[in-house]
Design an enzyme around this catalytic site. Structure first.
Site, PDB file in Angstrom:
ATOM      1  CB  SER A 159      -0.888   0.018   1.246  1.00 37.30           C
ATOM      2  OG  SER A 159      -1.559   1.263   1.396  1.00 37.30           O
ATOM      3  CE1 TYR A 181      -4.898  -2.187   5.007  1.00 41.66           C
ATOM      4  CE2 TYR A 181      -3.688  -0.161   4.568  1.00 41.66           C
ATOM      5  CZ  TYR A 181      -4.311  -1.308   4.115  1.00 41.66           C
ATOM      6  OH  TYR A 181      -4.333  -1.576   2.772  1.00 41.66           O
TER       7      TYR A 181
END
Length: 277
Positions: A159, A181
């Site tokens: 990501s 995350y």
């Protein structure tokens, strides 16, 4: 020799075999669709048997490749080894492409109220399972490798939050914290680069795709104005964007590319807005 420069040869993945975790929905499904449309035999794995069956049937109808579903909950070393064994049991003596994509999209909680179990879940699926599944599949990947011409591939879905620090505006806007995350994605980027050190000499390239915001659930659309404000290209990602990056990393065109991050984010990181200031 010059024929190697033709797009149909340089970027072809036809006839390869791939395993995609988290392949029933979201980015995993986008990757599976791109592979099937280009003649790959695809195995998708996730916890939801019904979604797996529906996705496998849908994509196989598209062809010319085929798609099969394997139910798996990759939260332990044992589960990862079981999945690798299942791939071999289904008649595959080799595996050309492993896409470690399974993950949790996020969790709505504040910085000071984040459940410990969610931390554990994110690190188990984003980090630990990537390592153990890659190692479990390594014998199959090595058998598939044409080491100097077209190595086998491990592609890990990271990501842009595994590169930048802080929070995107739309995350801040709904009052939640992406720190667990984001830190797990930073960790898996590190795992990928370190795996590349070990596996590249063995004929297995390891790379990361780092997507920006690519809507995979309806809730994204509730925040679209805030999301778009952070993307210089003025739009979110789509299946063509993801497919282009992954097909490149799976094809002869990227045989000399390993241990790197391919950022697919419409320029979001250029804004330097990944902060909560």
């Amino acid at each position: 020799m010059d024929d190697n420069l033709l797009i149909k040869n340089l970027f072809s993945i036809k006839g390869k075999t791939a395993l995609i975790t988290g392949g029933g929905t979201g980015i995993g499904k986008m990757i599976a669709k791109a592979f099937v449309k280009n003649g790959v035999k695809v195995y998708i794995a996730s916890r939801n048997k019904k979604i797996l069956e529906e996705t496998a049937e849908e994509l196989t109808k598209m062809g010319p490749g085929v798609c099969y579903g394997i139910e798996a909950n990759l939260t332990s070393k044992e589960a990862c080894e079981k999945l690798a064994a299942e791939i071999e049991k289904l008649g595959n003596e080799k595996l050309d492409i492993l896409v470690n994509n399974a993950g949790l999209v996020g969790y709505d909680a504040t910085l000071t109220d984040f459940p410990e179990k969610v931390w554990d879940d994110m690190y188990n699926i984003h980090v630990k399972s990537v390592f153990y599944l890659t190692i479990a599949c390594l014998p199959l990947l090595e058998k598939a490798s044409n080491k100097f011409i077209d190595p086998s591939r491990v592609i890990i879905t990271g990501s842009i939050l595994g590169i930048g620090n802080g929070e995107l505006k739309f995350t801040q806007g709904r009052g939640s914290c992406a720190l667990p995350y984001s830190s797990s994605k930073h960790a898996v980027h590190s795992v990928a680069k370190n795996l590349a050190v070990h596996l590249t000499p063995r004929g297995v390239n390891v790379n990361i795709i780092a997507p920006g915001v690519t809507p995979v659930r309806d809730s994204f659309f509730d925040n679209m104005d805030a999301i778009i404000s952070e993307i210089p290209q003025g739009r979110t990602g789509n299946e063509s964007d993801i497919a282009g990056a992954v097909i490149y990393l799976s094809s002869r065109a990227s045989s000399w590319v390993t241990g790197t991050e391919i950022v697919v984010d419409g320029g979001t990181l250029l804004n330097f807005k990944l902060s909560n200031t």
